[in-house]
Scaffold this active site. Structure first.
Site, PDB file in Angstrom:
ATOM      1  N   ARG A 622       0.816  -1.211   0.000  1.00 10.85           N
ATOM      2  CA  ARG A 622       0.000   0.000   0.000  1.00 10.85           C
ATOM      3  C   ARG A 622       0.851   1.263   0.000  1.00 10.85           C
ATOM      4  O   ARG A 622       0.380   2.329  -0.368  1.00 10.85           O
ATOM      5  CB  ARG A 622      -0.963  -0.030   1.182  1.00 10.85           C
ATOM      6  CG  ARG A 622      -2.062  -1.082   1.023  1.00 10.85           C
ATOM      7  CD  ARG A 622      -3.018  -1.114   2.187  1.00 10.85           C
ATOM      8  NE  ARG A 622      -2.390  -1.621   3.402  1.00 10.85           N
ATOM      9  CZ  ARG A 622      -3.013  -1.769   4.564  1.00 10.85           C
ATOM     10  NH1 ARG A 622      -4.292  -1.437   4.671  1.00 10.85           N
ATOM     11  NH2 ARG A 622      -2.378  -2.241   5.614  1.00 10.85           N
ATOM     12  N   GLU A 659       5.855  -8.629  11.954  1.00  6.20           N
ATOM     13  CA  GLU A 659       4.967  -9.175  12.973  1.00  6.20           C
ATOM     14  C   GLU A 659       4.416 -10.546  12.630  1.00  6.20           C
ATOM     15  O   GLU A 659       3.968 -11.285  13.517  1.00  6.20           O
ATOM     16  CB  GLU A 659       3.811  -8.203  13.243  1.00  6.20           C
ATOM     17  CG  GLU A 659       3.025  -7.805  12.005  1.00  6.20           C
ATOM     18  CD  GLU A 659       3.533  -6.516  11.375  1.00  6.20           C
ATOM     19  OE1 GLU A 659       2.705  -5.714  10.933  1.00  6.20           O
ATOM     20  OE2 GLU A 659       4.773  -6.331  11.316  1.00  6.20           O
TER      21      GLU A 659
END
Length: 740
Positions: A622, A659
């Site tokens: 993005r 993560e």
């Protein structure tokens, strides 16, 4: 027979009739224009010019410069046609008031004769004050040695002849340059129509072919009077060249100083000179013009400490000149080569007839043709600023011309010199014209230099006489926002600016360099196409598609609080995505909202401009969307940072933890240059693993990391803390538009 008996008779003599129109006689050495040029030859020149554009260091800038020169030629032709309003009766009254009556035989008018008598009386013998050699000789006989009769040198002398001599010189210039003969030659039907020569100097400044249009004395400006029911809008660009230096050097401090409409020197003095405006002005102009001795050197040192990139920019230009290298303006106008360099014809600039100029007795000779290295350095130091200012002025004229025409106004551009324009318009259009001038100045700045904080304000005056503008000038902001028509015009200027190329470009190309290739004088070819250009220009398409659309500023239409509220509303929380326990931040509703997306792009572009970034690196995936939009708004390049194996060609890579696992990020090895300043952009800052890897990867290319900008920061995941060492090593900043 002498003039003395006629002069003593005090009999006024009527003006001698003159029948020749200005410019009706060819100059003595101008080549004849009877031979027609085949159109195929013009096309060949045009094709060659396109190839040279593509070979330039910045092809897009060079194309813009060519289009701007083309537009300037069109504006010059139209100003000649419109003419500057001129009251011959007022002009005669001014001459009578200053010079007194004339005498038969073409001798000096009464006041000059009286001052000549005073000068002679002061020396004790007959002296011709119009002959510098006679004046120098007279002072020498009085025991005073002078090198010239320049006013500044005369005013330092203690002699009774100085005061009448200075007054004589001032009036003598008016008599010879703008006296009765000039009036009869140049003013027809209430209009003064000089022949403007765009790019008449090597730096791109305009000149005129006769008429002294760019040197109209202040007292003679009383004759420049608007038509009945009309007025003159006189606009001066405020501190144009220092603002241009801020824009081209990308010095963050100086851009901030130049980012306001107020007095630039006052703002500069508050930052670096303890409020001493005069020292601030001397320092900045000294940097541009090369004052490097005495107080100028001391002031320059203070300026260098506070604005290092700005001073380094002109210092490097001076160093290039001293070493015999070429320099270029921001858009690509090239300086003439150093004398004796053997690079005649560089950048299409004719060098015939330029001989090396020897240094004077003091070892210093100014000018680009000088063999003195220090003189050459002073020239190139100023060239990069003054020439870039001339480029901006061309775009200003193009934008203003287009806006006045698009708005359907009767207003006409009638005068231009360096940093001043005059528009002749009906009184009811005055405020709209003032608004158009200001909008055109800002648009020219963005078009020439990209989206920078630098402003280009004007001091304007709406007057009946040109001479009244000196005392009645006021900030253009005074006229804005008070009239709906004015606001409409300002809006139309932004939408309507496109520079016409087509055949006009041919004239610019041939006028600058093509005529040399064809063996024909450039001015001859340019004039030959003039009528064709004027007739066809309104029918031609815009040369650059990007200029067809409104060129917006990076300022959002919303205030900051409203902008942040809108962005927050358009970011949706999606629980348990992509796995249970994770709340996904979905920005697709934001991207689907045109106002929200534009607002975000503006805020990120503002950060890009503030940091002086020359490239944006977007992080997959993005970050591609946000980074590309921000780069387009800021008018810098975009570089994608992709996952391993996605980019062709040689790449640089760096592994990192995130993560959800681990990954590798890559950049093309040739995507960034060592002098680039990079803004890294992503949508969300979570743990910071990806961002840290990209920051260190960018640094490995040799480029400088200017900052990291994200749409949304999630503080509870500790990304900012993780990035602190990498940001500190790079001297970069972290900017989050929204913090969760």
């Amino acid at each position: 027979m002498t003039n003395e008996p006629l002069r003593s008779s005090r009999t006024p003599v009527p003006p001698l009739p003159r029948t020749a129109e200005p410019g009706s006689q060819s100059s003595l050495f101008e080549p004849r224009t009877g031979t027609e040029l085949p159109f195929d030859d013009l096309l060949q020149v045009y094709a060659d010019q396109l190839r040279r554009h593509d070979a330039a260091e910045h092809p897009a800038r060079m194309r813009l410069l060519t289009a701007a020169e083309s537009a300037g030629m069109l504006v010059a032709a139209e100003m000649n046609r419109a003419g500057l309003p001129w009251r011959a009766d007022v002009h005669r009254d001014v001459l009578d008031e200053l010079l007194g009556e004339r005498y038969a035989g073409g001798g000096e008018p009464r006041r000059l004769a009286e001052l000549a008598d005073e000068v002679s009386a002061a020396f004790g013998r007959r002296v011709r004050p119009d002959l510098p050699a006679d004046v120098v000789k007279a002072f020498a006989q009085a025991g005073i040695r002078i090198r010239s009769t320049r006013r500044w040198e005369l005013e330092e002398l203690d002699h009774p002849a100085v005061e009448p001599l200075v007054r004589y010189k001032k009036l003598y210039r008016i008599w010879t340059a703008h006296g009765w003969s000039w009036l009869q030659d140049w003013v027809r039907e209430g209009r003064f129509r000089p022949e403007y020569l765009p790019g008449g100097t090597v730096s791109g400044r305009w000149t005129t072919n006769g008429g002294g249009a760019l040197q109209i004395p202040k007292v003679i400006r009383r004759a420049v009077v608007a038509d009945e029911g009309w007025c003159l809008v006189v606009a001066d660009a405020d501190q144009m060249e220092p603002r241009v230096l801020a824009a081209i050097s990308r010095d963050r401090g100086l851009m901030e100083v130049a980012g306001h409409d107020g007095d630039l020197y006052t703002s500069l003095s508050d930052r670096a000179f303890h409020g001493d405006r005069e020292h601030a002005k001397i320092a900045l102009l000294g940097a541009v013009y090369g004052q490097t001795s005495g107080d100028g050197l001391k002031n320059l040192a203070a300026l260098r400490r506070r604005f290092p990139l700005a001073v380094a920019y002109v210092d490097e230009a001076a160093r290039a000149g001293e070493e015999g290298r070429l320099v270029r303006t921001w858009l690509g106008r090239t300086s003439p080569p150093a004398a004796g360099s053997g690079e005649a014809g560089e950048a299409g600039l004719p060098q015939e007839g330029i001989d090396p100029v020897p240094a004077d007795d003091e070892g210093f000779t100014p000018g680009y043709a000088s063999t003195n290295a220090r003189a050459r350095g002073r020239f190139t130091r100023n060239f990069v600023v003054q020439g870039s200012a001339a480029d901006w002025a061309l775009l200003l004229l193009a934008a203003l011309r287009r806006s006045l025409r698009t708005a359907g106004l009767r207003a006409e551009l009638v005068f231009f010199q360096h940093d001043e324009v005059i528009v002749h318009c009906p009184r009811e259009e005055a405020e709209a014209v003032v608004a158009a001038i200001r909008a055109a100045g800002e648009l020219a700045g963005r078009t020439a230099f990209g989206e920078t904080p630098v402003r280009f304000p004007f001091t304007t005056a709406v007057v009946e006489r040109y001479s009244d503008a000196i005392n009645q000038g006021s900030s253009a902001a005074h006229w804005l926002g008070t009239d709906q028509l004015g606001r409409d015009i300002a809006a139309r200027v932004v939408v309507a600016t496109r520079l016409t190329l087509g055949l006009t470009l041919l004239a610019a190309v041939i006028g600058v360099g093509g005529g040399l290739l064809l063996g024909v004088a450039p001015a001859v070819v340019g004039r030959r196409l003039g009528r064709l250009i004027t007739a066809t220009a309104p029918l031609l398409p815009a040369p650059f598609p990007s200029l067809r659309e409104p060129v917006m500023t990076t300022t959002s239409p919303l205030d900051r609080n409203a902008a942040l509220a809108l962005l927050r509303e358009r970011i949706l929380d999606v629980p348990d995505h992509p796995r249970p326990g994770v709340v996904f931040k979905d920005i697709t509703p934001l991207l689907a909202d045109p106002l929200a997306f534009r607002t975000l792009a503006d805020l990120l572009a503002d950060e890009c401009v503030r940091l002086g970034a020359t490239a944006v690196v977007g992080m997959e995936a993005r970050g591609f969307i946000l980074g590309a939009a921000a780069a387009a708004r800021a008018r810098v390049g975009f570089v994608p940072a992709r996952k391993a194996g996605k980019l062709p060609g040689p790449t640089l890579s760096r592994a990192y933890d995130l993560e959800y696992g681990s990954a590798v990020v890559e950049l093309r090895a040739d995507a960034l240059r060592a002098h680039d300043r990079v803004l890294v952009v992503d949508d969300v800052l979570a743990t910071g693993g990806t961002a840290e890897a990209v920051l260190r990867l960018v640094r490995s290319t040799g480029a400088t990391v200017a900052g990291l900008a994200v749409l949304l920061e999630l503080p509870f995941l500790g990304g900012r803390e993780r990035l602190a060492p990498a940001l500190a090593d790079a001297g970069a900043e972290l900017h989050a538009v929204v913090v969760a």
